[in-house]
Design an enzyme around this catalytic site. Structure first.
Site, short mmCIF file in Angstrom:
data_model
loop_
_atom_site.label_atom_id
_atom_site.label_comp_id
_atom_site.label_asym_id
_atom_site.label_seq_id
_atom_site.Cartn_x
_atom_site.Cartn_y
_atom_site.Cartn_z
N HIS A 1 0.81 -1.21 0.00
CA HIS A 1 0.00 0.00 0.00
C HIS A 1 0.85 1.27 0.00
O HIS A 1 0.37 2.35 -0.37
CB HIS A 1 -0.94 0.01 1.21
CG HIS A 1 -2.23 0.73 0.98
ND1 HIS A 1 -2.29 2.00 0.42
CD2 HIS A 1 -3.51 0.37 1.21
CE1 HIS A 1 -3.56 2.38 0.35
NE2 HIS A 1 -4.32 1.41 0.79
N SER A 2 2.11 1.16 0.39
CA SER A 2 2.98 2.35 0.37
C SER A 2 3.24 2.81 -1.06
O SER A 2 3.57 3.99 -1.29
CB SER A 2 4.30 2.05 1.07
OG SER A 2 5.00 0.99 0.41
#
Length: 498
Positions: free
Chosen positions: A162-163
């Site tokens: 998700h980063s």
């Protein structure tokens, strides 16, 4: 189920170890990019995105691989970047990527596939929630399952950290890298923009000073905005400190305090976009209002059937509702340029577990709630607080408070806008798309994704918490049907009385 799961896990675990693809050279330093505050928090929380795409034909691996290399890698620098610590802060550094290192073709048990191809695919996708990714490479990978199911000829699963980006940026990447199936000479069409073209709250233009009544209403709207923002800010801080939802069958026994990944199961079902629009028009509300109402109705139906608590007057629970802070007036521009990174905020969205004789009452409550949230700066307040904590304190404090905040709510809720027509990605027509996440402390996450004329409801559930998760998914479909039928009944009734 266990045998299929073990076969899926072992098939990945026994894949040969390939040499690392990362080669960070000094000449790439000009392409360095600092990681955003939200990206740093997602990195610390270790949250992943999973996109299941049903394909309209068998997988042609060389063609798909070439598409990944020429489209996804070329358009999205994060797909060819690794995270490097510099003076205690992470940065994105572009590197050379070997696409073959990010392509996985698992070997599933033929007996399990023959017994139930849908279940075999579901078990394999669920197994990914327990498998780590190689931190020495860019954190994304494609899994190809050449197994015919009821909805698709084959399946590909994109898993990424998700980063790298949020659901909105990932969706624009997929659309920018695809073509319209109906007309391969152009990009896929976007849904028409909503009436709101900016963030969830927009300043109202000041009326002429000569109009006293309008000026008073304008001033009053700002007083209401200030009061609602104050109340929401206090509730936000109280949630971080002590205010928690009651323990129900929707919450984990430990409250989600454990940081280790739980085994998550990903389920999806299609709803008719036309049905949702029918309710939207009849109730004079938004699509989001309808979906929040469907969620409330489905969870209520599941709760009262499961608990048998028919005398309950109702329980107020809260969802952690993710909000895209980008403006929505230039979606096609985002598809062309590809929106990057994480530009997310959140708000607390209460929903009621209650029995109603009229199913539309769930939508009415959702409409009132969302109108109230649109007269508040809660989304901006949450974003500013999160960025302030990361910038002036530490990422650990920011992620700790965010995790604490999420553990004290019951579910995570999100709605993503997808293409308005079928797309062809890397030479393969996409029959359906289903996006979800794992790594969050909630035992239940509900995502909605519109694609062409359907809306996918996607559940990410803790496998141990919801052994009958398919029944929960059925409740969403049944609740939508009940709300649609109630809408038709009320419409006919109003016409008859008119």
């Amino acid at each position: 189920m266990e045998e299929t799961m073990n076969a899926a896990i072992s098939s990945v675990a026994t894949l040969p170890k390939l040499p690392l693809s990362v080669r960070v050279h000094r000449e790439t330093e000009c392409a360095d990019e600092p990681m955003s505050p939200i990206g740093r928090i997602m990195e610390d929380l270790d949250v992943y995105i999973v996109v299941v795409m049903g394909l309209g034909k068998p997988v042609n691996l060389p063609v798909f691989r070439a598409g990944i290399e020429t489209e996804l890698l070329a358009r999205f620098p994060r797909f060819r970047s690794v995270q490097v610590m510099e003076f205690g802060k992470p940065r994105w550094v572009q590197t050379t990527v070997n696409v073959d290192d990010h392509i996985i073709v698992p070997r599933l048990d033929p007996a399990a596939v023959a017994c139930g191809p849908e279940k075999a695919v579901e078990d394999y996708v669920s197994s990914l929630s327990m498998l780590p990714m190689d931190r020495g490479r860019p954190l994304w990978e494609f899994h190809f399952l050449d197994i015919p199911t009821s909805e698709a000829t084959s399946t590909t699963v994109l898993r990424l950290h998700h980063s790298i980006g949020d659901g909105a940026s990932l969706m624009t990447l997929l659309m920018a890298s695809s073509l319209s199936t109906a007309d391969p000479a152009r990009l896929p069409a976007m849904p028409p923009p909503p009436k709101r073209t900016g963030p969830i709250y927009q300043r109202r233009p000041r009326p002429p000073l000569s109009s006293g009544e309008a000026l008073l209403a304008w001033v009053w709207s700002y007083l209401v905005l200030a009061w609602n923002t104050l109340v929401d800010g206090v509730l936000l801080l109280a949630t971080m400190l002590f205010l928690s939802d009651p323990h129900t069958l929707f919450k984990r026994a430990d409250g989600g305090s454990s940081k280790s990944h739980r085994h998550m199961r990903f389920l999806h079902r299609s709803l008719s976009l036309d049905d949702v629009k029918l309710v939207k028009t009849a109730m004079n509300c938004t699509i989001n209002d309808v979906l929040v109402g469907v969620t409330s109705a489905a969870l209520s139906q599941y709760y009262f059937r499961k608990s048998g608590d028919i005398n309950a007057k109702g329980i107020c629970l809260r969802s952690f509702l993710l909000v895209n802070t980008r403006t929505v007036s230039s979606r096609q521009t985002y598809v062309t340029k590809v929106a990057t990174g994480n530009k997310l905020s959140s708000l607390i969205c209460p929903f009621h577990i209650a029995l109603h004789d009229d199913p539309l009452e769930h939508v009415r409550k959702a409409k009132r709630l969302m109108l109230r949230k649109k007269s508040s700066l809660e989304v901006m307040f949450t974003q500013v607080v999160g960025e302030f904590l990361v910038k002036y304190f530490t990422v650990k404090i920011g992620s700790f408070l965010l995790r604490l905040f999420m553990t004290r709510t019951t579910i995570m809720l999100s709605n993503i806008v997808g293409p308005a027509e079928h797309i062809t990605l890397c030479g393969h027509p996409v029959a359906f798309m289903a996006t979800s996440v794992y790594g969050q402390p909630q035992a239940l996450t509900v995502h909605y994704l519109n694609y062409d004329n359907t809306i996918k409801v996607i559940l990410a559930v803790d496998d141990a918490q919801f052994p009958d998760c398919h029944q929960l998914l059925d409740d969403f479909v049944e609740s939508m049907m009940l709300i649609k039928e109630a809408t038709k009944f009320h419409t006919l009734k109003s016409i008859r009385f008119d």
